[in-house]
Write a protein that holds these residues in place. Sequence first.
Motif, PDB file in Angstrom:
ATOM      1  N   PRO A 163       0.843  -1.272   0.109  1.00  0.00           N
ATOM      2  CA  PRO A 163       0.048  -0.094   0.025  1.00  0.00           C
ATOM      3  C   PRO A 163       1.133   1.178  -0.067  1.00  0.00           C
ATOM      4  O   PRO A 163       0.514   2.422  -0.298  1.00  0.00           O
ATOM      5  N   ALA A 164       2.093   1.069   0.334  1.00  0.00           N
ATOM      6  CA  ALA A 164       3.072   2.442   0.307  1.00  0.00           C
ATOM      7  C   ALA A 164       3.620   2.609  -0.884  1.00  0.00           C
ATOM      8  O   ALA A 164       4.084   3.705  -0.989  1.00  0.00           O
ATOM      9  N   GLN A 165       3.156   1.935  -2.242  1.00  0.00           N
ATOM     10  CA  GLN A 165       3.766   2.042  -3.507  1.00  0.00           C
ATOM     11  C   GLN A 165       3.175   3.547  -3.896  1.00  0.00           C
ATOM     12  O   GLN A 165       2.095   4.108  -3.590  1.00  0.00           O
ATOM     13  N   LYS A 166       4.204   4.230  -4.619  1.00  0.00           N
ATOM     14  CA  LYS A 166       4.002   5.535  -5.047  1.00  0.00           C
ATOM     15  C   LYS A 166       4.221   5.579  -6.463  1.00  0.00           C
ATOM     16  O   LYS A 166       5.401   5.335  -7.093  1.00  0.00           O
ATOM     17  N   ILE A 167       2.946   5.438  -7.374  1.00  0.00           N
ATOM     18  CA  ILE A 167       3.145   5.228  -8.947  1.00  0.00           C
ATOM     19  C   ILE A 167       2.785   6.536  -9.755  1.00  0.00           C
ATOM     20  O   ILE A 167       1.817   7.104  -9.300  1.00  0.00           O
ATOM     21  N   ASP A 168       3.689   6.752 -10.429  1.00  0.00           N
ATOM     22  CA  ASP A 168       3.481   8.093 -11.327  1.00  0.00           C
ATOM     23  C   ASP A 168       2.584   7.530 -12.588  1.00  0.00           C
ATOM     24  O   ASP A 168       3.156   7.119 -13.701  1.00  0.00           O
ATOM     25  N   VAL A 169       1.424   7.454 -12.544  1.00  0.00           N
ATOM     26  CA  VAL A 169       0.284   6.860 -13.578  1.00  0.00           C
ATOM     27  C   VAL A 169       0.391   7.675 -14.985  1.00  0.00           C
ATOM     28  O   VAL A 169       0.022   8.857 -14.602  1.00  0.00           O
ATOM     29  N   GLY A 170       0.631   7.095 -15.918  1.00  0.00           N
ATOM     30  CA  GLY A 170       0.232   8.005 -17.266  1.00  0.00           C
ATOM     31  C   GLY A 170       0.442   7.130 -18.396  1.00  0.00           C
ATOM     32  O   GLY A 170       0.990   6.077 -18.221  1.00  0.00           O
ATOM     33  N   PRO A 171       0.341   7.537 -19.438  1.00  0.00           N
ATOM     34  CA  PRO A 171       0.518   6.676 -20.688  1.00  0.00           C
ATOM     35  C   PRO A 171       1.968   5.911 -20.679  1.00  0.00           C
ATOM     36  O   PRO A 171       2.601   6.906 -20.341  1.00  0.00           O
ATOM     37  N   ASN A 172       2.078   4.558 -20.994  1.00  0.00           N
ATOM     38  CA  ASN A 172       3.316   4.203 -21.414  1.00  0.00           C
ATOM     39  C   ASN A 172       4.159   4.125 -19.979  1.00  0.00           C
ATOM     40  O   ASN A 172       5.313   3.828 -19.697  1.00  0.00           O
ATOM     41  N   TYR A 173       3.254   4.167 -18.889  1.00  0.00           N
ATOM     42  CA  TYR A 173       4.152   4.459 -17.718  1.00  0.00           C
ATOM     43  C   TYR A 173       4.950   3.013 -17.148  1.00  0.00           C
ATOM     44  O   TYR A 173       5.794   3.152 -16.294  1.00  0.00           O
ATOM     45  N   GLN A 174       4.599   1.785 -17.573  1.00  0.00           N
ATOM     46  CA  GLN A 174       5.498   0.742 -17.579  1.00  0.00           C
ATOM     47  C   GLN A 174       6.372   0.377 -18.642  1.00  0.00           C
ATOM     48  O   GLN A 174       7.221  -0.570 -18.416  1.00  0.00           O
ATOM     49  N   VAL A 175       6.207   1.196 -19.737  1.00  0.00           N
ATOM     50  CA  VAL A 175       6.927   0.534 -21.134  1.00  0.00           C
ATOM     51  C   VAL A 175       8.440   0.837 -20.983  1.00  0.00           C
ATOM     52  O   VAL A 175       9.249  -0.272 -21.258  1.00  0.00           O
ATOM     53  N   SER A 176       8.988   1.618 -20.058  1.00  0.00           N
ATOM     54  CA  SER A 176      10.414   1.710 -19.791  1.00  0.00           C
ATOM     55  C   SER A 176      11.043   0.406 -19.186  1.00  0.00           C
ATOM     56  O   SER A 176      12.022   0.193 -19.445  1.00  0.00           O
ATOM     57  N   PHE A 177      10.224  -0.140 -18.178  1.00  0.00           N
ATOM     58  CA  PHE A 177      10.556  -1.396 -17.500  1.00  0.00           C
ATOM     59  C   PHE A 177      10.870  -2.444 -18.764  1.00  0.00           C
ATOM     60  O   PHE A 177      11.685  -3.404 -18.602  1.00  0.00           O
ATOM     61  N   ALA A 178       9.797  -2.808 -19.426  1.00  0.00           N
ATOM     62  CA  ALA A 178       9.676  -3.286 -20.506  1.00  0.00           C
ATOM     63  C   ALA A 178      10.888  -3.365 -21.463  1.00  0.00           C
ATOM     64  O   ALA A 178      11.764  -4.310 -22.072  1.00  0.00           O
ATOM     65  N   ALA A 179      11.159  -2.135 -21.886  1.00  0.00           N
ATOM     66  CA  ALA A 179      12.267  -1.716 -22.730  1.00  0.00           C
ATOM     67  C   ALA A 179      13.646  -2.210 -22.181  1.00  0.00           C
ATOM     68  O   ALA A 179      14.247  -2.715 -22.963  1.00  0.00           O
ATOM     69  N   GLU A 180      13.557  -1.939 -20.906  1.00  0.00           N
ATOM     70  CA  GLU A 180      15.007  -2.681 -20.025  1.00  0.00           C
ATOM     71  C   GLU A 180      15.343  -3.916 -20.211  1.00  0.00           C
ATOM     72  O   GLU A 180      16.363  -4.533 -20.351  1.00  0.00           O
TER      73      GLU A 180
END
Length: 365
Positions: free
Chosen positions: A270-287
């Motif tokens: 529950p302590a997660q702090k997510i900056d949600v927006g378009p493509n917000y997880q894509v950089s992880f997939a790219a790496e």
Amino acid sequence: MSKLFTPITLGKLTLDNRITIAPMCQYSADLGKATAWHRIHLGHLALSGAGLLIVEAAAVEPEGRITPQDLGLWDDETEQALGDVLKDVRQYSPIPVGIQLAHAGRKASTDVPWRGGNFLQPAEGGWQTSAPSALPYNESDDTPAALTKARIDEIKQAFIDSAIRADRLGLDLVEVHAAHGYLLHEFLSPLSNQREDEYGGSLENRMRLTLEIFREVRQVFPADKPVGVRISATDWVEGGWDNEQSIALSKALAAEGCAYIHVSSGGLSPAQKIDVGPNYQVSFAAEIKKSVDIPVIAVGLITEPKQAEAILVSEQADMIALARGMLYDPRWPWHAAAELGAKLHAPEQYWRCEPHEVKGLFNQD
């Protein structure tokens, strides 16, 4: 040609295009058994033109459900009910269908989201939860039981048995759920795993159960059918699971024959702090894609066809998964093909709806 609408192969399974319908819990099962809702829900998604449909998380044992209404695949009754649904879906759609196998761990025994999703006490229809360590997800939740080695072995066997059932149902693919704060993710993250045995401590030890379960599922599921893994790339909490560790896990899974990595994030704390927006997880997939030679699926607020196309063209991922966006627009692949100048398959009963300005959109062969 649009990259989004070029074929791709996962293991030995070839998909017509790179659009995946991600698993989406419906909380509409009857003691784990698929219902008429699943027939309607999966039926219309199967007519979408996507390259792959992955059925929602199916619990491998009753205690592994998120809610009492979760889908299951743990006995003959749950297998038969899902089989009846799939028979009807397949009668009208050739789309490859996979299933996500899961255990909710300490995030089990909750109410459905539209009633608040709060923890359920046994008197309310809930049950004793389990986890790597006796640490609840929320302070207000009951404390989960730390899993003994005997219970770990039972859960591993449950994944094996469910994978065998998935094959009997003729499912084309299995996705092992190691994301979103559920049991396997709980073992991966140092925030939820404080064990002192071979399943805790070092990264190698925390990855052990996910790798063992993948290995066992891969062994019993036919070699010509792919087995992939869904991961949360990061906990979004300092000191937790992160993408560097996700890359290490992805490399280890690839070495074991994993067909793809499906990259999500969060859900553990529950302590997660997510900056949600378009493509917000894509950089992880790219790496992760830079580090492995197997396909990587990106997901998360990918809503526009040109946005999806750009992710693939820039080689940040090999496939795109949609979830909520597909619920909002079950014909998203049709509209994407029209916008990107591609073709796709549609049921012949719908051919007459093809708009005049995009004649030739549907492959009528």
